[in-house]
Design a protein around this motif. Sequence first.
Motif, PDB file in Angstrom:
ATOM      1  N   VAL A  20      22.636   1.752 -15.662  1.00  0.00           N
ATOM      2  CA  VAL A  20      23.572   0.635 -15.706  1.00  0.00           C
ATOM      3  C   VAL A  20      24.124   0.478 -17.122  1.00  0.00           C
ATOM      4  N   ARG A  21      25.426   0.293 -17.235  1.00  0.00           N
ATOM      5  CA  ARG A  21      26.028   0.019 -18.546  1.00  0.00           C
ATOM      6  C   ARG A  21      26.511  -1.428 -18.635  1.00  0.00           C
ATOM      7  N   GLN A  22      27.232  -1.885 -17.647  1.00  0.00           N
ATOM      8  CA  GLN A  22      27.716  -3.269 -17.651  1.00  0.00           C
ATOM      9  C   GLN A  22      27.191  -4.061 -16.451  1.00  0.00           C
ATOM     10  N   ARG A  23      27.335  -3.491 -15.262  1.00  0.00           N
ATOM     11  CA  ARG A  23      26.870  -4.191 -14.060  1.00  0.00           C
ATOM     12  C   ARG A  23      26.589  -3.179 -12.959  1.00  0.00           C
ATOM     13  N   THR A  24      25.722  -3.593 -12.029  1.00  0.00           N
ATOM     14  CA  THR A  24      25.444  -2.772 -10.861  1.00  0.00           C
ATOM     15  C   THR A  24      25.083  -3.687  -9.714  1.00  0.00           C
ATOM     16  N   THR A  25      24.828  -3.099  -8.537  1.00  0.00           N
ATOM     17  CA  THR A  25      24.521  -3.867  -7.333  1.00  0.00           C
ATOM     18  C   THR A  25      23.228  -3.359  -6.715  1.00  0.00           C
ATOM     19  N   LEU A  26      22.415  -4.291  -6.234  1.00  0.00           N
ATOM     20  CA  LEU A  26      21.184  -3.965  -5.539  1.00  0.00           C
ATOM     21  C   LEU A  26      21.334  -4.273  -4.063  1.00  0.00           C
ATOM     22  N   ALA A  27      20.660  -3.493  -3.218  1.00  0.00           N
ATOM     23  CA  ALA A  27      20.625  -3.742  -1.777  1.00  0.00           C
ATOM     24  C   ALA A  27      19.234  -4.221  -1.404  1.00  0.00           C
ATOM     25  N   LEU A  28      19.151  -5.448  -0.926  1.00  0.00           N
ATOM     26  CA  LEU A  28      17.895  -6.045  -0.479  1.00  0.00           C
ATOM     27  C   LEU A  28      17.933  -6.137   1.046  1.00  0.00           C
ATOM     28  N   THR A  29      16.886  -5.668   1.709  1.00  0.00           N
ATOM     29  CA  THR A  29      16.830  -5.698   3.158  1.00  0.00           C
ATOM     30  C   THR A  29      15.566  -6.408   3.625  1.00  0.00           C
ATOM     31  N   LEU A  30      15.740  -7.374   4.543  1.00  0.00           N
ATOM     32  CA  LEU A  30      14.619  -8.146   5.095  1.00  0.00           C
ATOM     33  C   LEU A  30      14.533  -7.909   6.595  1.00  0.00           C
ATOM     34  N   ASP A  31      13.318  -7.738   7.095  1.00  0.00           N
ATOM     35  CA  ASP A  31      13.161  -7.575   8.537  1.00  0.00           C
ATOM     36  C   ASP A  31      13.126  -8.918   9.257  1.00  0.00           C
ATOM     37  N   ARG A  32      12.993 -10.007   8.486  1.00  0.00           N
ATOM     38  CA  ARG A  32      12.987 -11.346   9.076  1.00  0.00           C
ATOM     39  C   ARG A  32      13.415 -12.344   8.010  1.00  0.00           C
ATOM     40  N   ALA A  33      13.834 -13.520   8.430  1.00  0.00           N
ATOM     41  CA  ALA A  33      14.229 -14.569   7.491  1.00  0.00           C
ATOM     42  C   ALA A  33      13.038 -14.954   6.620  1.00  0.00           C
ATOM     43  N   ALA A  34      13.314 -15.213   5.336  1.00  0.00           N
ATOM     44  CA  ALA A  34      12.208 -15.528   4.419  1.00  0.00           C
ATOM     45  C   ALA A  34      12.761 -16.156   3.159  1.00  0.00           C
ATOM     46  N   ASP A  35      11.882 -16.874   2.451  1.00  0.00           N
ATOM     47  CA  ASP A  35      12.179 -17.323   1.097  1.00  0.00           C
ATOM     48  C   ASP A  35      11.981 -16.129   0.172  1.00  0.00           C
ATOM     49  N   VAL A  36      12.991 -15.831  -0.634  1.00  0.00           N
ATOM     50  CA  VAL A  36      12.978 -14.619  -1.454  1.00  0.00           C
ATOM     51  C   VAL A  36      13.184 -14.980  -2.917  1.00  0.00           C
ATOM     52  N   ARG A  37      12.464 -14.270  -3.783  1.00  0.00           N
ATOM     53  CA  ARG A  37      12.731 -14.372  -5.216  1.00  0.00           C
ATOM     54  C   ARG A  37      12.839 -12.954  -5.757  1.00  0.00           C
ATOM     55  N   VAL A  38      13.930 -12.692  -6.467  1.00  0.00           N
ATOM     56  CA  VAL A  38      14.144 -11.386  -7.080  1.00  0.00           C
ATOM     57  C   VAL A  38      14.327 -11.605  -8.574  1.00  0.00           C
ATOM     58  N   ASP A  39      13.466 -10.990  -9.375  1.00  0.00           N
ATOM     59  CA  ASP A  39      13.492 -11.149 -10.833  1.00  0.00           C
ATOM     60  C   ASP A  39      13.792  -9.831 -11.507  1.00  0.00           C
ATOM     61  N   LEU A  40      14.534  -9.901 -12.599  1.00  0.00           N
ATOM     62  CA  LEU A  40      14.691  -8.773 -13.510  1.00  0.00           C
ATOM     63  C   LEU A  40      13.681  -8.970 -14.631  1.00  0.00           C
ATOM     64  N   LEU A  41      12.822  -7.972 -14.865  1.00  0.00           N
ATOM     65  CA  LEU A  41      11.736  -8.076 -15.836  1.00  0.00           C
ATOM     66  C   LEU A  41      11.870  -6.983 -16.880  1.00  0.00           C
ATOM     67  N   ASP A  42      11.311  -7.233 -18.071  1.00  0.00           N
ATOM     68  CA  ASP A  42      11.224  -6.150 -19.043  1.00  0.00           C
ATOM     69  C   ASP A  42       9.992  -5.310 -18.716  1.00  0.00           C
ATOM     70  N   VAL A  43       9.716  -4.255 -19.494  1.00  0.00           N
ATOM     71  CA  VAL A  43       8.640  -3.331 -19.143  1.00  0.00           C
ATOM     72  C   VAL A  43       7.253  -3.941 -19.276  1.00  0.00           C
ATOM     73  N   LEU A  44       7.141  -5.094 -19.915  1.00  0.00           N
ATOM     74  CA  LEU A  44       5.862  -5.786 -20.006  1.00  0.00           C
ATOM     75  C   LEU A  44       5.711  -6.840 -18.922  1.00  0.00           C
ATOM     76  N   GLY A  45       6.683  -6.901 -17.993  1.00  0.00           N
ATOM     77  CA  GLY A  45       6.592  -7.847 -16.895  1.00  0.00           C
ATOM     78  C   GLY A  45       7.076  -9.238 -17.232  1.00  0.00           C
ATOM     79  N   ARG A  46       7.790  -9.393 -18.344  1.00  0.00           N
ATOM     80  CA  ARG A  46       8.291 -10.714 -18.746  1.00  0.00           C
ATOM     81  C   ARG A  46       9.665 -10.964 -18.134  1.00  0.00           C
TER      82      ARG A  46
END
Length: 445
Positions: free
Chosen positions: A371-397
């Motif tokens: 990625v240089r400026q922006r990109t897109t992720l594809a998230l797929t769920l088999d059922r409805a759910a509360d979802v949280r998606v985080d971008l983390l550094d390599v130490l998990g922060r």
Amino acid sequence: MRRLLLLCLLASAVHAQSYDALVVSQGAFGAQNSAVVQISGGSAPAPSTIATGRIYTQGAEVIGQRLYLTAGDSFSGTSRIDVLDPLTGEPVGQATDGLLNPRYLVEVVSNKAYVTNQDYSGGASFVAPFDLATNTVGAPIEVDGTPEGIAVVDGRVVVALGAFGGKDSLAVLDPATDTLVGYVDIECAARFVVGTYAPAWAICTDTDEAVAVDPATLEVVQRVAFDEDLGDPFFAGQDAAAVQLTVAVRTSGAGESTGVLISTASGVVLMGQSGAVLRTIPVADAATRPITALAMAPGGGLLYVGQPDAANPFSAPGTVAVYDVEGTLLGTFGAGVFPSYVALNPSLGTAAEPVADARGLALALAGPHPVRQRTTLALTLDRAADVRVDLLDVLGRPVAVLAAGPRAAGPHRLGVEAGGLAAGLYLVRAVADGRAVTLPLTVAR
């Protein structure tokens, strides 16, 4: 000897590098014959030696654009951390003060690492903070036992204390305050520990088991017994702590968000973070030439297996074999005396192939990568759910929240804005109803 390691702790920045892996051979006590061999070429490795003639070298870590080697030789009374350019092997820094037989090093927060140190004279062993910007060592954090392997798990630092007749326990440290939080009694001697998210896994060769520990509660949460011997015929008949010199563990992203590689008397076992065995890779001569260095590229890439010479392990050159993820041998090449560690190029394994949880949660790249400026992720769920998606550094922060809240079943697109991020390796972690997947992501400039 070898080292456990998390896939996420290999680097905090990526730059144009030609190597795939750096194989460190420790050499012999009292001799100036350790070596670092550079491997490139993927399935057709073309090794070249970039550093030789160093004192006994224990561990190695690639952090940013630097290779850090921990070196301690009780015969010469020398203790130091050498900082090299990983491309050329040229020295760019060194630390000598405040160290005592340094073993392994890992970055714990930005610009700060911890180094395990062992006192063989009966004094207190310790973990030392190490400033990566100035190459200086901070005030020691004393711990019981014999500190060896070290990992950062959910923001806390977990240290194995069971080497060389040490303690049947792990130490947990707080990197924010450089203090000891407490100990976890695991009832077996572990020399190495790995993890990114809880639990941390300690590997015990005296009981042939892996022990999972929650660093937040200081409790053992799971034990996994192995039918195979995790020991080493080089040390047969000696005490259990000496046998642990031969355990090789490293994390991988194959099959689960994280995993653990464990060397056995017959080859390599890939165990998922849940404790389930995901795959076994036979190594034909592992019973006579124990696996002493082990690594796999994040995302389940090439597997590197280091083995010493069978007849003269501490005086003759060993070898490193390269396997693909299916266990097919791709090539074998020469290494130095007693291969002990493999440090991977931080950019390896970051093509971000789709990852999926067996219970119906999947994450994949749907846009440009790296990625240089922006990109897109594809998230797929088999059922409805509360979802949280985080971008983390390599130490998990946490770096950014990409999604938070209820989502319907089916595919979803998530945008990632990377224009303001530093170049390097990041992680995208999606959690839904207790399920989790982690996808590596590279930002390039």
